[in-house]
Scaffold this active site. Structure first.
Site, short mmCIF file in Angstrom:
data_model
loop_
_atom_site.label_atom_id
_atom_site.label_comp_id
_atom_site.label_asym_id
_atom_site.label_seq_id
_atom_site.Cartn_x
_atom_site.Cartn_y
_atom_site.Cartn_z
N ASN B 73 0.83 -1.19 0.00
CA ASN B 73 0.00 0.00 0.00
C ASN B 73 0.86 1.25 0.00
O ASN B 73 1.94 1.27 0.59
CB ASN B 73 -0.97 0.01 1.19
CG ASN B 73 -0.36 0.59 2.44
OD1 ASN B 73 -0.27 1.81 2.59
ND2 ASN B 73 0.10 -0.27 3.34
N ALA B 74 0.38 2.25 -0.72
CA ALA B 74 0.99 3.57 -0.69
C ALA B 74 -0.16 4.57 -0.61
O ALA B 74 -0.45 5.29 -1.55
CB ALA B 74 1.84 3.80 -1.93
N LEU B 77 -0.75 8.31 3.75
CA LEU B 77 -1.17 8.85 5.05
C LEU B 77 -2.38 9.78 4.95
O LEU B 77 -2.50 10.75 5.69
CB LEU B 77 0.01 9.55 5.74
CG LEU B 77 1.20 8.63 6.05
CD1 LEU B 77 2.48 9.43 6.26
CD2 LEU B 77 0.93 7.74 7.26
N ASN B 103 -2.88 7.13 16.65
CA ASN B 103 -1.64 7.05 15.88
C ASN B 103 -1.38 8.41 15.26
O ASN B 103 -2.25 8.99 14.61
CB ASN B 103 -1.78 5.96 14.81
CG ASN B 103 -0.52 5.80 13.98
OD1 ASN B 103 -0.18 6.66 13.18
ND2 ASN B 103 0.17 4.68 14.15
N CYS B 134 7.65 7.77 8.49
CA CYS B 134 7.21 8.69 7.45
C CYS B 134 8.33 9.68 7.14
O CYS B 134 9.28 9.82 7.90
CB CYS B 134 5.92 9.39 7.87
SG CYS B 134 5.99 10.07 9.50
N ILE B 195 6.08 -4.76 13.74
CA ILE B 195 6.76 -3.86 12.81
C ILE B 195 5.74 -3.08 11.98
O ILE B 195 4.61 -3.52 11.79
CB ILE B 195 7.69 -4.65 11.84
CG1 ILE B 195 6.90 -5.70 11.06
CG2 ILE B 195 8.84 -5.29 12.60
CD1 ILE B 195 7.72 -6.45 10.00
N ASN B 196 6.20 -1.93 11.48
CA ASN B 196 5.46 -1.25 10.44
C ASN B 196 5.69 -2.05 9.14
O ASN B 196 6.34 -3.09 9.15
CB ASN B 196 5.97 0.19 10.29
CG ASN B 196 4.88 1.13 9.80
OD1 ASN B 196 4.12 0.78 8.91
ND2 ASN B 196 4.81 2.31 10.37
N GLY B 247 2.26 -7.58 12.50
CA GLY B 247 2.79 -8.01 11.21
C GLY B 247 2.21 -9.33 10.76
O GLY B 247 2.64 -10.40 11.18
N THR B 270 -3.92 -6.11 8.33
CA THR B 270 -4.39 -6.53 7.01
C THR B 270 -5.45 -7.63 7.08
O THR B 270 -6.31 -7.73 6.21
CB THR B 270 -3.17 -6.96 6.17
OG1 THR B 270 -2.31 -5.81 6.06
CG2 THR B 270 -3.56 -7.42 4.78
#
Lengths: 261, 308
Positions: B73-74, B77, B103, B134, B195-196, B247, B270
């Site tokens: 994903n992009a 934000l 967040n 970010c 994790i991110n 994760g 997810t």
């Protein structure tokens, strides 16, 4: 919006790569409106991972809703293997569908390929009479027999790229001819199909100020407005996006940025 | 402990949760989107979609693409901004008996501080989760979270300007995640989450274009779970503060792997796109697991990993 493991009533090939699936669910059938969609989990494993979005193509009786899909990738290939009696997890009905209340006296429906799916539902909900329905396909074997969805053969004006069935050329040629003939008659255009076709419809509808509702297809992850993955750029001056799953998938065509599609 | 069931409560530093299952930021909206399908009262907590000081439209589409056992994903934000959240979403979320973790991200260290200050005194906010994955405008767009010193300064700023418990969400896109974990701990963070997403990309071989308009994106889903689990294990051994595992967690067995490896709680992300009720199913799965094995407290499982 509900999520259920639903029983498949039938899943049959209706054209070259196109299947019609009936899914048992009085709840889903009762809640669904034309232009809305469902997210279907095509298999039990982790690959492919995400659900696939499908327009609801209609409701049969009060218990079965229809999904018309083309096998284009791994997800739809798996779906085509599903048999009567199997169960699939379905989330829906989702999104904002067509607003049939503004259809007017002479609505015109125009679809490309399986883009006809939500229009089939709309056609029946509008009652059929006085409704023009145009559909374009690649070649003869691609043509979806609309009789399978309770329509008459004569209800629909067909085109194929090679002229195997109906007009030879683009479905938008039919629209162009119709508008040249008597543009004032068309009260609203409802469209769904590949972006080049939709752009052509927009080019024809906008100069004539014909109200135009369009159903847009985008990649989706959540289907409920959370992930913001499925966005469509708005026509506003500042950069902004609609979520196809919430504000769409049906939009007033003037609200979306056509250059970005 | 009430009733006969196992005790699912956990404490993550200053943050007490009714159970160890949180929703991961960006996958559960502001809770509202999933509320018709999930009883939010039964979740350990909701980590809301990442917020910035001002609303942000996000990246052009395509923003997502499926990959083997995962997705990229992009989103960029995209969010409604802190002010709108406090006015429109927080009061609605407060009706539920669940922890609300906000967040946040900024484009500068100062902006992180402003975000924390903006949340000061906000009723119904249990903690702040700081997204350091970010771009840092002052550093030419390099992510804050790849630099231990800058990560520490962001943490200090949020602690100094705010009044909530602070959880820092670590980026896996580093040489050694323990270095950043230790720096953030020294700066005073109360908790870590990791994790991110892992940075990745995908190419359409017909058009020869990247499948994401942003070219690269963050990989999530079960594909990254073993990486996440290993990093959680590493970090648990490197810091004293509690760690929340994130994760690719899809079911309660996955969650148990993280708890056994030392995570005090987990975030489910997810998985919500696959099964909207995932977090709740995991709560129930953990309860069942403990019940069947006579484990009185889910907390008793934390860090029980036996290494040869």
């Amino acid at each position: 919006m509900i999520e259920q493991d639903l029983k498949i009533a039938f899943n049959r090939r209706v054209a070259a790569r196109t299947f019609l699936m009936g899914i048992w669910s009085p709840e889903m059938a009762g809640l669904s409106g034309p232009g809305q969609f469902v997210m279907i989990r095509v298999g039990p494993g982790m690959d492919p991972l995400l659900r696939r979005p499908f327009s609801i193509a209609g409701v049969e009786g009060k218990e079965i809703f229809l999904v018309l899909y083309q096998v284009v990738g791994r997800g739809t290939a798996l779906l085509s293997q599903v048999r009567e009696g199997d169960r699939l997890s379905v989330l829906g009905p989702l999104g904002r569908g067509f607003d049939g209340s503004t259809a007017g006296s002479d609505p015109l429906l125009i679809g490309g390929g399986v883009g006809i799916a939500p229009l089939l539902f709309l056609y029946r909900s509008l009652g059929g009479k006085g409704v023009t329905f145009m559909a374009g396909f690649g070649t003869g074997p691609d043509v979806v027999p609309v009789q399978e969805m309770g329509l008459e053969k004569g209800d629909i004006d067909l085109s194929t790229d090679d002229g195997a069935v109906g007009h030879k050329g683009m479905v938008t040629d039919l629209l162009e001819a119709r508008l040249a003939e008597r543009a004032g008659d068309v009260s609203t255009i409802f469209a769904c199909g590949p972006p080049p076709m939709l752009r052509r419809v927009a080019d024809l509808a906008f100069p004539r100020n014909i109200p135009f509702q369009v159903s847009l297809e985008t990649a989706m992850a959540c289907g409920v407005g959370a992930c913001q993955g499925c966005v469509v750029k708005t026509s506003g001056k500042t950069v902004a996006y609609y979520r196809a799953c919430r504000e769409g998938p049906v939009f007033d065509a003037r609200d979306v940025d056509w250059r970005s599609l | 402990m009430s009733g006969k069931g196992p005790d699912l409560r956990v404490n993550i530093g200053p943050l007490g949760l009714k159970n160890p299952v949180l929703t991961a930021s960006g996958t559960f909206g502001y809770g509202r989107e999933f509320a018709p399908l999930v009883d939010l009262n039964r979740l350990g907590g909701v980590v809301v979609k990442g917020l910035s000081l001002r609303p942000r439209a996000g990246n052009p589409p395509p923003r997502i693409v499926e990959t083997p056992c995962g997705m990229l994903n992009a989103i960029g934000l995209a969010n409604m901004g802190l002010e709108a959240f406090l006015k429109q979403e927080l009061p609605w979320l407060q009706q539920f008996d669940t922890a609300v973790i906000v967040n946040i991200y900024g484009h500068s260290i100062q902006e992180y501080g402003e975000m924390a200050a903006g949340l000061k005194g906000a009723e119904g906010v249990s903690a702040i989760e700081v997204n350091i994955s970010c771009p840092n405008v002052a550093a030419g767009g390099m992510t804050f979270g790849t630099d231990p010193d800058i990560s520490a300064r962001v943490t200090e700023q949020v602690l100094e300007k705010g009044d909530k418990p602070v959880m820092v969400k670590l980026s896996p896109n580093v040489t050694d995640i323990r270095t950043v974990a230790r720096a953030v701990e020294r700066a005073g963070a109360h908790m870590l989450s990791l994790i991110n997403t892992l940075t990745g990309m995908a190419v359409d071989i017909e058009t020869r274009r990247p499948k994401l308009a942003h070219i690269s994106g963050g990989l999530s889903g079960p594909a990254i779970r073993p990486v996440a689990l290993h990093m959680v294990h590493q970090v648990v051994g490197a810091v004293q503060i509690p760690v929340v595992g994130v994760g690719g967690i899809m079911d309660h067995r996955d969650a148990l792997e993280f708890l056994i490896a030392g995570a005090r709680a987990v975030q489910v992300g997810t998985a919500h796109f696959v099964h909207p009720r995932s977090a709740l199913d995991i709560v129930e799965g953990l309860e069942r697991f403990c019940l069947e094995r006579g484990i009185a407290r889910v907390d008793d499982l934390v860090g029980t990993l036996l290494c040869p």
